[in-house]
Design a protein around this motif. Sequence first.
Motif, PDB file in Angstrom:
ATOM      1  N   UNK A  42      -1.407  -7.547 -15.723  1.00 26.06           N
ATOM      2  CA  UNK A  42      -1.631  -8.962 -15.447  1.00 26.06           C
ATOM      3  C   UNK A  42      -0.496  -9.526 -14.602  1.00 26.06           C
ATOM      4  N   UNK A  43       0.745  -9.149 -14.916  1.00 31.00           N
ATOM      5  CA  UNK A  43       1.881  -9.603 -14.118  1.00 31.00           C
ATOM      6  C   UNK A  43       1.753  -9.126 -12.680  1.00 31.00           C
ATOM      7  N   UNK A  44       1.377  -7.880 -12.508  1.00 29.06           N
ATOM      8  CA  UNK A  44       1.185  -7.335 -11.164  1.00 29.06           C
ATOM      9  C   UNK A  44       0.061  -8.055 -10.434  1.00 29.06           C
ATOM     10  N   UNK A  45      -0.983  -8.394 -11.180  1.00 25.21           N
ATOM     11  CA  UNK A  45      -2.107  -9.127 -10.599  1.00 25.21           C
ATOM     12  C   UNK A  45      -1.656 -10.503 -10.113  1.00 25.21           C
TER      13      UNK A  45
ATOM     14  N   UNK B  33     -14.680  -2.218 -11.485  1.00 23.04           N
ATOM     15  CA  UNK B  33     -14.517  -3.489 -10.805  1.00 23.04           C
ATOM     16  C   UNK B  33     -13.074  -3.750 -10.385  1.00 23.04           C
ATOM     17  N   UNK B  34     -12.104  -3.461 -11.241  1.00 18.81           N
ATOM     18  CA  UNK B  34     -10.692  -3.701 -10.912  1.00 18.81           C
ATOM     19  C   UNK B  34     -10.272  -2.868  -9.710  1.00 18.81           C
TER      20      UNK B  34
ATOM     21  N   UNK C 242     -14.055 -15.019  -5.472  1.00 12.13           N
ATOM     22  CA  UNK C 242     -15.052 -15.186  -6.527  1.00 12.13           C
ATOM     23  C   UNK C 242     -14.821 -14.300  -7.743  1.00 12.13           C
ATOM     24  N   UNK C 243     -14.081 -13.205  -7.571  1.00 11.78           N
ATOM     25  CA  UNK C 243     -13.936 -12.240  -8.663  1.00 11.78           C
ATOM     26  C   UNK C 243     -12.621 -12.364  -9.424  1.00 11.78           C
ATOM     27  N   UNK C 244     -11.787 -13.332  -9.080  1.00  6.20           N
ATOM     28  CA  UNK C 244     -10.477 -13.444  -9.742  1.00  6.20           C
ATOM     29  C   UNK C 244     -10.586 -13.600 -11.256  1.00  6.20           C
ATOM     30  N   UNK C 245     -11.379 -14.567 -11.684  1.00  5.17           N
ATOM     31  CA  UNK C 245     -11.491 -14.815 -13.127  1.00  5.17           C
ATOM     32  C   UNK C 245     -12.154 -13.637 -13.837  1.00  5.17           C
ATOM     33  N   UNK C 246     -13.072 -12.972 -13.152  1.00  6.15           N
ATOM     34  CA  UNK C 246     -13.744 -11.811 -13.731  1.00  6.15           C
ATOM     35  C   UNK C 246     -12.747 -10.676 -13.951  1.00  6.15           C
ATOM     36  N   UNK C 247     -11.863 -10.491 -12.981  1.00  7.59           N
ATOM     37  CA  UNK C 247     -10.848  -9.442 -13.091  1.00  7.59           C
ATOM     38  C   UNK C 247      -9.898  -9.736 -14.244  1.00  7.59           C
TER      39      UNK C 247
ATOM     40  N   UNK D 173      -2.202  -1.789  -7.140  1.00  9.31           N
ATOM     41  CA  UNK D 173      -2.578  -0.377  -7.217  1.00  9.31           C
ATOM     42  C   UNK D 173      -1.569   0.412  -8.047  1.00  9.31           C
ATOM     43  N   UNK D 174      -0.294   0.121  -7.849  1.00  7.02           N
ATOM     44  CA  UNK D 174       0.755   0.824  -8.594  1.00  7.02           C
ATOM     45  C   UNK D 174       0.610   0.595 -10.094  1.00  7.02           C
ATOM     46  N   UNK D 175       0.331  -0.655 -10.476  1.00  2.78           N
ATOM     47  CA  UNK D 175       0.162  -0.954 -11.904  1.00  2.78           C
ATOM     48  C   UNK D 175      -1.096  -0.281 -12.451  1.00  2.78           C
ATOM     49  N   UNK D 176      -2.153  -0.241 -11.645  1.00  6.36           N
ATOM     50  CA  UNK D 176      -3.386   0.426 -12.090  1.00  6.36           C
ATOM     51  C   UNK D 176      -3.140   1.901 -12.344  1.00  6.36           C
TER      52      UNK D 176
END
Length: 199
Positions: free
Chosen positions: A13-16, A79-80, A122-127, A188-191
């Motif tokens: 979440x921080x990375x996001x 999705x992420x 549009x996908x921010x809250x979904x992520x 990507x790094x956090x993922x």
Amino acid sequence: LSGALSLLKDIRFLSFCVSILLFTLAFQSAFVFLPAYGKQLGNTDMESAYLVIITGAFDGVGRVFSGVVLDLKKVKRFRVYIYNIIMFLVGGVSCVIPMTGTYTQLCVVCGLYGLLIGVFISQKSVIIVDLLGAEKLINSFGLLICFQGVGMLIGPPFSGFLKDINGQYENAFYVGGSSMFLGALILLTSDITVYTGHF
């Protein structure tokens, strides 16, 4: 407040949030400077204004399209990662904008830029829900908007400063694209870190 801030302990979440800050720093500037850049290339006021209209129209298409496709059962779990790819693509398209040689090419690139931005917005809250769960959406979305606000506050003046260096708008698009790319790289790094179990 402390409960909301504790959400930043989640590395993804921080990375996001940081990636959204870097992303917003750039994409807002593109909308601001597109008409002026069109005029710099010798297009009329009306032609330059159409660039924003085209970008905005495809933005709407991107929002609807992504809402349908990314909610499909077979797509949801990726999705992420798809969102991360979109971020890389937007950064690349931003760098391509100054490389266009004709008005038609510029219109096509602006359409693609708008389409990708529509997916991104549009996908921010979904992520967020994918990362933290629906129960934490209210606090987490508020934090995300704070990071986004910082990007919107700094982005256009900074891009204007880059333009003032040599009187051209190209630097703003190149630096903006690089900022988007960096934001995508951070996410990507956090993922990868979470996926491989190193955090």
